[in-house]
Design a protein around this motif. Sequence first.
Motif: not given
Ligand SMILES: Cc1cc2nc3c(=O)[nH]c(=O)nc-3n(C[C@H](O)[C@H](O)[C@H](O)COP(=O)(O)OP(=O)(O)OC[C@H]3O[C@@H](n4cnc5c(N)ncnc54)[C@H](O)[C@@H]3O)c2cc1C
Length: 290
Positions: A31-33, A77-79, A101-103, A114-116, A165-167
């Motif tokens: 769980l990241a963001g 964080r993306e921000y 990316i989103g808002h 998380g995104s990657l 593995e952990l990224l």
């Molecule tokens: C309303 C809404 C709109 C959005 N719009 C966009 C958009 O326009 N463009 C865009 O690119 N994204 C968008 N997003 C997604 C946003 O960018 C997320 O933040 C991103 O995709 C996931 O990042 P996270 O840190 O929240 O990851 P999480 O949701 O916590 O995890 C995502 C996945 O990655 C895995 N993971 C996370 N971190 C690691 C790590 N370090 N090692 C191994 N596995 C890991 C998790 O297990 C899970 O499977 C949107 C999200 C929402 C809710």
Amino acid sequence: MKLPPVDYEAPRTVSHALELLAEHDDEASVLAGGQSLIPLLALRLARPAVLIDINGIDELTGVSAANGQVAIGATTREYIAEQSDTIADAVPLLAAALPLIGHEAIRSRGTIGGSLAHGDPAAELPAVARALDAEFVVRSQSGERVIPAAEWFEGYLTTSRRSDELLVEIRFPAAGRATGTSFQEVARRHGDFAIVGLAASLTLSDGAISDARLAFAGVSDVPVRAADAEHLLVGETPSTELFDEAARRATADLRPPADLHGSADYRKKVAATLVRRGLRAAADNADERQ
Ligand SMILES: Cc1cc2nc3c(=O)[nH]c(=O)nc-3n(C[C@H](O)[C@H](O)[C@H](O)COP(=O)(O)OP(=O)(O)OC[C@H]3O[C@@H](n4cnc5c(N)ncnc54)[C@H](O)[C@@H]3O)c2cc1C
């Protein structure tokens, strides 16, 4: 919808996170963001037995530049990345993509790693990583691997990361002053995922293109490099005619998906338009940076 019952672990070090990943293997989700994972849990599209929350691991956060690369910790964080002067200066393509990316509320929680790791083919950061040949540093109890972007994205929401593995870090090459970049996309509304996106980078040397990089989002189940168009561009002088031909070559073999946001044919036309716009903007940006 409420989350299903799930065990929760919050390690404070990478080594403890790796222990937990080894113990639970594919029963665990990192769980990241939570901006992608939590909705998947709520919709019952992911059913892990354990969540390993990595937000408390300080060593996974930060941006640093060394040896011609910018290294970004996975939980940055993306921000925060958006505010980074190092990224703005040395990875301008990433800086251009982040605000799309989103808002703000999503970017204030969502992480670069998380995104990657999620690997959504419509997302901005996978296209940027693919265009720039970023490197993905993953760690497990058996050691560290550095995976090139070309081998990271394997399919829809699927990467070459093993479940133990952990990224930990993503490394981007630093752009020189002669490199201009642009991220272009078409989305239905501000903040929506792109229908089609394009990461473009051009390096100029004595007025000619010495390096060209184009990667699409939203046209396949992985981000797609336009190798034919890149080869055409190298050695040439930027011009409207050249960019028109690059757009034709970049999209000739595309077979984009069709959905309620647009037909395959519409996506292909958008992709060609983005190539023309992206190349013009990247060439102008290269002139400005020199
Ligand atoms: C309303 C809404 C709109 C959005 N719009 C966009 C958009 O326009 N463009 C865009 O690119 N994204 C968008 N997003 C997604 C946003 O960018 C997320 O933040 C991103 O995709 C996931 O990042 P996270 O840190 O929240 O990851 P999480 O949701 O916590 O995890 C995502 C996945 O990655 C895995 N993971 C996370 N971190 C690691 C790590 N370090 N090692 C191994 N596995 C890991 C998790 O297990 C899970 O499977 C949107 C999200 C929402 C809710």
